[in-house]
Structure formats: C-alpha cells, structure tokens
Write an enzyme that holds these catalytic residues in place. Structure first.
Site, PDB file in Angstrom:
ATOM      1  CG  HIS A   1      -1.914   1.088   1.360  1.00 60.35           C
ATOM      2  ND1 HIS A   1      -1.539   2.031   2.550  1.00 60.35           N
ATOM      3  CD2 HIS A   1      -2.630   1.812   0.804  1.00 60.35           C
ATOM      4  CE1 HIS A   1      -2.377   2.957   2.323  1.00 60.35           C
ATOM      5  NE2 HIS A   1      -3.163   2.680   1.396  1.00 60.35           N
TER       6      HIS A   1
ATOM      7  CD  GLU B   1      -2.904   2.095  -3.002  1.00 63.72           C
ATOM      8  OE1 GLU B   1      -3.794   3.048  -3.400  1.00 63.72           O
ATOM      9  OE2 GLU B   1      -2.108   2.695  -2.333  1.00 63.72           O
TER      10      GLU B   1
ATOM     11  CG  ASP C   1      -2.824   7.098  -3.468  1.00 60.63           C
ATOM     12  OD1 ASP C   1      -4.014   6.440  -3.522  1.00 60.63           O
ATOM     13  OD2 ASP C   1      -1.942   6.654  -2.464  1.00 60.63           O
TER      14      ASP C   1
ATOM     15  CG  HIS D   1      -3.050   9.285   0.412  1.00 60.71           C
ATOM     16  ND1 HIS D   1      -3.683   9.970   1.274  1.00 60.71           N
ATOM     17  CD2 HIS D   1      -3.794   8.330   0.116  1.00 60.71           C
ATOM     18  CE1 HIS D   1      -4.929   9.479   1.611  1.00 60.71           C
ATOM     19  NE2 HIS D   1      -4.963   8.298   0.846  1.00 60.71           N
TER      20      HIS D   1
ATOM     21  CD  GLU E   1      -7.141   5.686  -4.245  1.00 63.66           C
ATOM     22  OE1 GLU E   1      -6.220   4.962  -3.193  1.00 63.66           O
ATOM     23  OE2 GLU E   1      -7.960   6.371  -4.045  1.00 63.66           O
TER      24      GLU E   1
HETATM   25  O1  G3P Z   1      -5.760   0.865  -2.118  1.00 67.50           O
HETATM   26  C1  G3P Z   1      -6.792   1.266  -1.315  1.00 67.50           C
HETATM   27  C2  G3P Z   1      -6.536   2.534  -0.373  1.00 67.50           C
HETATM   28  O2  G3P Z   1      -5.153   3.010  -0.773  1.00 67.50           O
HETATM   29  C3  G3P Z   1      -7.456   3.402  -0.356  1.00 67.50           C
HETATM   30  O3  G3P Z   1      -7.290   4.101   0.558  1.00 67.50           O
HETATM   31  O4  G3P Z   1      -6.624   6.399   1.743  1.00 67.50           O
HETATM   32  O5  G3P Z   1      -4.956   4.837   1.391  1.00 67.50           O
HETATM   33  O6  G3P Z   1      -6.075   5.760  -0.648  1.00 67.50           O
HETATM   34  P1  G3P Z   1      -6.260   5.421   0.619  1.00 67.50           P
HETATM   35 CA    CA Z   2      -4.700   4.720  -2.205  1.00 67.27          CA
END
Ligand code: G3P
Ligand code: CA
Length: 286
Positions: A46, A73, A75, A88, A147
C-alpha cells in the site's frame, strides 16, 4: 515458495493464535492453509511498503519489490500544469516539506520538495514521483494498482492515465499487471471505456457495509474488483462479491492480526503497509 515465507510460517505455526490479537478477541481461531493457498494470496504493498519507507516514493515502491509484493499501490493526481504525480493527499503538506494543493503547484514546484524526511532522515532527498517515472521503473517488475485519487478535482485525468499506459504498451488485453481503481466510481466507468482491456476496481468505504447483491451486480458490469475497507469485510460479503464475479482486495492491513483475519475470510488479496504480514499465515506441512 520464498524462503522467508517458509521460515516465518514455520515459526508462526508453532504459535497459538488463540491467546492474543484480533482473531482471539473475536473468538476466532486461525486456520492452517496449504502452501498453494498462501502463494495465491495477492500481496499489495500500500503506497509501496509504506510501513518501512515514506509512502508513494520510489524508495517505498522499491522496498515493496524487495519484499516480494505482487503489486505496489500508487495514488495518482495531477499538477497545475497537467502532469501526473504520485501522492496520496490532495495537498503536499503532510508528506513533503512544502505546502499547498497538488493542483495549485506546477510539476517543477512539486519536484523541488522533499518527500522523505517527514518519515525519517534516512530518506531525505526522496521526491514526489511522476506517474511516468513509476511506470518506467517498475513495468515488468511488479504489478501496479493505480488509484485515481480525487479525480473529480482533475479534469481529464482518466485520459492522461490511459494515454500514459497506452504509450508504454501497458493496456494490452489480459494485462493483469495493471489494475485501475478509485473511490470515484464514475471515474472508473470512464476509465473502463478508455481502457476496456484493463482490470478496474471500485473502492468502497464503511457506508457500503450492507451493499446489496443488485449493487454488486451493477459494479460488476464495469469492474473486476470490489475493494472495501477491511472494517466491513465478512464471510458473507466475500461470498457475495465472488458470486457477483469480482475479486476482493480489502484495505489497509497494518498488523499481523488484521492480515490473518482477512486471509481467513478468504479474500483474494490484501492491501497492506507491511507485505511481510501476508506471507506469515501458518502453513500445513502436507
Ligand atoms: O488501495 C486502497 C487504499 O489505498 C485506499 O485508501 O486512503 O489509502 O488511498 P487510501
Ligand atoms: Ca490509495
């Protein structure tokens, strides 16, 4: 299977999980699984391995690869001058030494910021990566769960992400190394139209605890993954998501107990700050 897994599993297999942790608090016991089941659990780092390095930096992504995560993952947002960056929050305040909204800063301004020292002095000098930079470095080395973060703030972000993936030949049919997800489900519908061959996911928060079979069927008409907060994950939800034809990758596991609970609920993947937790499920000898 990885040596680390075997070692961790062996030590954990000797440990009773009935005396401590979330599972025990809930009166649950941790099941033993086969090596194959352990291997099949998709491990998603993450924001990179963000328990070990500053989130959404090249250092965190590299750490995720080193820790044998299946995916990193990331953002993705857009700068004032229309460049895609990986961060993020919608401001740079928390994770850099700067201030201001991502969408009010140019790429040049954002690239001058230090995105590592807030986490630890050892990471001083890390910068906010561009989407292009992440694709170039990690294409073919690890899967990337992209994301679209707050896409409602960035007109045309779906097209820019699609263009970048097409340019790098990463939009091919059955490319299971790229998944695109968002809390903004309209954005995912749009992305699916632009990139019909790529897998897409809907992110959902706590308000979706009672998602109906009809709603899941609607999601499944354009998405391959239903990725909820781990707080709402139950046996029934996992089963309903599977019935609808989607996989489920809950977020965000930050402890061993949380990862074990998700594993036992038969999810397909675990989004975690600590990839090592996903490889620690007790394994049967046979
Ligand atoms: O991948 C799921 C997660 O990243 C969603 O929440 O706030 O960490 O972007 P967040
Ligand atoms: Ca995320």
């Amino acid at each position: 299977m990885k040596r680390m897994v075997t070692i961790l599993a062996a030590s954990l297999a000797m440990t009773s999980f009935t005396g401590s942790g979330l599972a025990a608090e809930q009166g649950e016991t941790v099941k033993m699984v086969s090596k194959q089941e352990q291997q099949e659990m998709v491990n998603i780092a993450h924001r990179g391995a963000s328990g070990h390095a500053p989130e959404n930096t090249m250092g965190a992504f590299q750490k995720g690869v080193e820790m044998k995560a299946d995916y990193i993952e990331i953002d993705v947002q857009m700068t004032k001058d229309g460049e895609l960056v990986v961060i993020h929050d919608t401001t740079v305040d928390r994770t850099t030494n700067g201030t201001g909204k991502v969408g009010d800063l140019t790429l040049k301004e954002i690239r001058q910021l230090d995105a590592g020292s807030w986490f630890s002095e050892a990471f001083t000098g890390e910068s906010v990566p561009t989407f292009e930079e992440v694709l170039a470095e990690f294409q073919g080395k690890v899967g990337i769960l992209v994301e679209l973060k707050a896409p409602e703030l960035y007109t045309g972000v779906e097209e820019k992400v699609a263009d970048a993936l097409i340019e790098k030949n990463m939009s091919a049919p059955n490319n299971n190394k790229i998944i695109i997800q968002s809390f903004n489900h309209e954005s995912i519908k749009k992305s699916k139209e632009l990139l019909p061959n790529l897998s897409h996911g809907v992110l959902t928060g706590g308000s979706w605890a009672n998602v109906t079979e009809e709603q899941l069927a609607q999601f499944a008409s354009y998405a391959d993954y239903f990725n909820p907060t781990m707080k709402i994950v139950t046996d029934e939800l996992v089963s309903n998501v599977h019935e609808a034809g989607m996989d489920i990758y809950p977020y965000t596991s930050r402890s061993q107990e949380q990862a074990l609970r998700l594993f036992d609920l038969n999810v397909d993947g675990i989004i975690t700050d600590y990839p090592e937790h996903v490889y620690s499920h007790p394994v049967k000898n046979s």
